[in-house]
Motif scaffolding. Structure first.
Motif, mmCIF file in Angstrom:
data_model
loop_
_atom_site.group_PDB
_atom_site.id
_atom_site.type_symbol
_atom_site.label_atom_id
_atom_site.label_comp_id
_atom_site.label_asym_id
_atom_site.label_seq_id
_atom_site.Cartn_x
_atom_site.Cartn_y
_atom_site.Cartn_z
ATOM 1 N N THR A 73 -1.544 7.656 6.703
ATOM 2 C CA THR A 73 -2.075 7.460 8.051
ATOM 3 C C THR A 73 -2.885 6.171 8.141
ATOM 4 O OG1 THR A 73 -2.185 9.862 8.386
ATOM 5 C CG2 THR A 73 -3.494 8.478 9.865
ATOM 6 N N LEU A 74 -3.683 5.896 7.112
ATOM 7 C CA LEU A 74 -4.466 4.656 7.088
ATOM 8 C C LEU A 74 -3.558 3.433 7.026
ATOM 9 C CD1 LEU A 74 -7.365 5.647 4.636
ATOM 10 C CD2 LEU A 74 -7.483 5.404 7.123
ATOM 11 N N VAL A 75 -2.473 3.522 6.265
ATOM 12 C CA VAL A 75 -1.529 2.409 6.155
ATOM 13 C C VAL A 75 -0.872 2.134 7.508
ATOM 14 C CG1 VAL A 75 0.657 1.664 5.145
ATOM 15 C CG2 VAL A 75 -1.090 2.701 3.703
ATOM 16 N N LYS A 76 -0.518 3.190 8.241
ATOM 17 C CA LYS A 76 0.093 3.013 9.556
ATOM 18 C C LYS A 76 -0.864 2.324 10.519
ATOM 19 C CE LYS A 76 3.311 6.915 9.298
ATOM 20 N NZ LYS A 76 3.679 8.241 9.860
ATOM 21 N N LEU B 150 0.825 -1.208 0.000
ATOM 22 C CA LEU B 150 0.000 0.000 0.000
ATOM 23 C C LEU B 150 0.860 1.260 0.000
ATOM 24 C CD1 LEU B 150 -2.851 -1.039 2.474
ATOM 25 C CD2 LEU B 150 -2.917 -0.952 -0.017
ATOM 26 N N THR B 151 2.003 1.215 0.694
ATOM 27 C CA THR B 151 2.920 2.350 0.671
ATOM 28 C C THR B 151 3.447 2.592 -0.736
ATOM 29 O OG1 THR B 151 3.601 1.965 2.971
ATOM 30 C CG2 THR B 151 5.077 3.278 1.596
ATOM 31 N N GLN B 152 3.783 1.508 -1.433
ATOM 32 C CA GLN B 152 4.225 1.636 -2.820
ATOM 33 C C GLN B 152 3.107 2.189 -3.694
ATOM 34 O OE1 GLN B 152 7.173 1.361 -4.198
ATOM 35 N NE2 GLN B 152 6.387 1.765 -6.253
ATOM 36 N N THR B 153 1.869 1.849 -3.374
ATOM 37 C CA THR B 153 0.730 2.363 -4.129
ATOM 38 C C THR B 153 0.558 3.863 -3.919
ATOM 39 O OG1 THR B 153 -0.386 0.212 -3.944
ATOM 40 C CG2 THR B 153 -1.748 2.104 -4.543
ATOM 41 N N ILE B 154 0.854 4.351 -2.719
ATOM 42 C CA ILE B 154 0.807 5.795 -2.474
ATOM 43 C C ILE B 154 1.860 6.499 -3.324
ATOM 44 C CG2 ILE B 154 1.135 7.607 -0.743
ATOM 45 C CD1 ILE B 154 0.089 5.615 1.345
ATOM 46 N N ILE B 155 3.052 5.917 -3.383
ATOM 47 C CA ILE B 155 4.108 6.473 -4.246
ATOM 48 C C ILE B 155 3.654 6.444 -5.698
ATOM 49 C CG2 ILE B 155 6.478 6.168 -5.043
ATOM 50 C CD1 ILE B 155 7.095 4.911 -2.313
ATOM 51 N N LEU B 156 2.981 5.359 -6.079
ATOM 52 C CA LEU B 156 2.443 5.241 -7.436
ATOM 53 C C LEU B 156 1.464 6.368 -7.732
ATOM 54 C CD1 LEU B 156 1.546 3.860 -10.085
ATOM 55 C CD2 LEU B 156 0.230 2.251 -8.708
ATOM 56 N N PHE B 157 0.576 6.671 -6.780
ATOM 57 C CA PHE B 157 -0.365 7.778 -6.982
ATOM 58 C C PHE B 157 0.373 9.094 -7.203
ATOM 59 C CE2 PHE B 157 -2.578 11.390 -4.979
ATOM 60 C CZ PHE B 157 -3.649 11.502 -5.858
ATOM 61 N N LEU C 211 -3.310 0.300 9.639
ATOM 62 C CA LEU C 211 -3.415 -1.081 9.182
ATOM 63 C C LEU C 211 -2.203 -1.889 9.631
ATOM 64 C CD1 LEU C 211 -4.789 -3.273 7.475
ATOM 65 C CD2 LEU C 211 -3.586 -2.370 5.483
ATOM 66 N N GLN C 212 -1.017 -1.283 9.538
ATOM 67 C CA GLN C 212 0.201 -1.962 9.950
ATOM 68 C C GLN C 212 0.151 -2.298 11.441
ATOM 69 O OE1 GLN C 212 3.733 0.245 9.049
ATOM 70 N NE2 GLN C 212 5.047 -1.564 9.133
ATOM 71 N N ALA C 213 -0.382 -1.401 12.240
ATOM 72 C CA ALA C 213 -0.508 -1.636 13.665
ATOM 73 C C ALA C 213 -1.464 -2.785 13.952
ATOM 74 C CB ALA C 213 -0.975 -0.368 14.376
ATOM 75 N N ARG C 214 -2.559 -2.844 13.210
ATOM 76 C CA ARG C 214 -3.527 -3.939 13.404
ATOM 77 C C ARG C 214 -2.925 -5.270 12.999
ATOM 78 N NH1 ARG C 214 -9.672 -2.017 11.737
ATOM 79 N NH2 ARG C 214 -9.816 -0.268 13.220
ATOM 80 N N ILE C 215 -2.185 -5.307 11.886
ATOM 81 C CA ILE C 215 -1.550 -6.548 11.459
ATOM 82 C C ILE C 215 -0.544 -7.015 12.500
ATOM 83 C CG2 ILE C 215 0.019 -7.543 9.745
ATOM 84 C CD1 ILE C 215 -1.349 -5.872 7.629
ATOM 85 N N ALA C 216 0.180 -6.069 13.109
ATOM 86 C CA ALA C 216 1.159 -6.410 14.140
ATOM 87 C C ALA C 216 0.467 -7.022 15.355
ATOM 88 C CB ALA C 216 1.939 -5.176 14.537
ATOM 89 N N ILE C 217 -0.739 -6.523 15.698
ATOM 90 C CA ILE C 217 -1.487 -7.067 16.828
ATOM 91 C C ILE C 217 -1.940 -8.490 16.523
ATOM 92 C CG2 ILE C 217 -3.621 -6.857 18.155
ATOM 93 C CD1 ILE C 217 -3.346 -3.828 17.900
ATOM 94 N N VAL C 218 -2.407 -8.721 15.282
ATOM 95 C CA VAL C 218 -2.854 -10.060 14.888
ATOM 96 C C VAL C 218 -1.720 -11.057 14.983
ATOM 97 C CG1 VAL C 218 -3.698 -11.438 12.953
ATOM 98 C CG2 VAL C 218 -4.707 -9.213 13.421
ATOM 99 N N ARG C 219 -0.509 -10.624 14.598
ATOM 100 C CA ARG C 219 0.642 -11.516 14.694
ATOM 101 C C ARG C 219 0.946 -11.871 16.140
ATOM 102 N NH1 ARG C 219 4.751 -8.378 10.565
ATOM 103 N NH2 ARG C 219 3.634 -8.780 8.630
#
Length: 222
Positions: free
Chosen positions: A209-212, A154-161, A214-222
């Protein structure tokens, strides 16, 4: 002293000049993201196949694309394609094809890192269940790799935009060109350019901000 006049900013500016460009920029981002991830995954699998006749061409493509500035790829493709196909293909279609081809190289490295991050035990477990290489990749490895790499994708997609503004070089009507055309029509080129900077920043910052989160939620799931 620079004298700025913001009276030109109105709904007419948005509806007549910006919406068309914003729509194309978003469409280009989404299509290039999906196409880039698909072909990038294929390239990543080729590089990890262990077979030189697959690894070397994929590695050459990825390294070559990552070594060339995007604006040069856009211009080369736009100028050379009419000679190859015998007719112009249009700035918008040229931009879509170029971005998919270019972004595939970057998504390939992201996916390769994601696949390599999966513990070997997961691979052995799939093999123990009798899964073929393709089934193991499709059912076990790739789903985990996509989840692990989702924030980076998603970060790469922001750069793409952000990079979509470069299609202005070949005349495609993106968001930045919308601001440029509006600036010429209203006689406010400086104000329109500054406003473009603010809009690009607002969109990119909001997505970051949304990516950050999401990253925090994925870290919690792990």
């Amino acid at each position: 002293m620079l004298n700025l006049d913001w009276d030109f900013f109105s709904w007419s500016l948005v509806s007549d000049f910006l919406l068309k460009g914003l729509l194309f920029s978003l469409q280009l981002t989404v299509v290039a993201m999906l196409g880039g991830i698909f072909f990038g995954t294929v390239l990543a699998l080729m590089r990890l196949s262990g077979r030189k006749w697959l690894d070397w061409p994929a590695a050459f493509y990825v390294n070559a694309m990552r070594a060339i500035p995007l604006v040069m790829v856009i211009l080369w493709f736009f100028l050379l394609m009419p000679y190859l196909v015998g007719k112009p293909i249009g700035a918008e279609l040229s931009a879509v094809i170029t971005f998919i081809a270019f972004e595939a190289a970057y998504y390939a490295e992201i996916m390769r890192a994601g696949i390599q991050s999966i513990p070997r035990g997961q691979v052995f477990a799939g093999q123990a269940l009798g899964l073929t290489y393709g089934q193991n990749m499709r059912l076990v490895i790739l789903p985990q790799a996509f989840r692990n790499m989702l924030p980076v994708l998603l970060t790469q997609t922001i750069i793409l935009f952000q990079d979509t503004s470069l299609v202005y070089a070949i005349g495609a009507y993106d968001l930045f060109k919308g601001f440029n055309v509006a600036g010429r029509n209203f006689g406010r080129p400086i104000e329109s350019t500054l406003l473009a900077v603010v809009v690009y920043f607002a969109i990119s910052f909001s997505l970051s901000t949304l990516v950050k989160r999401l990253q925090a939620r994925i870290a919690i799931v792990r």
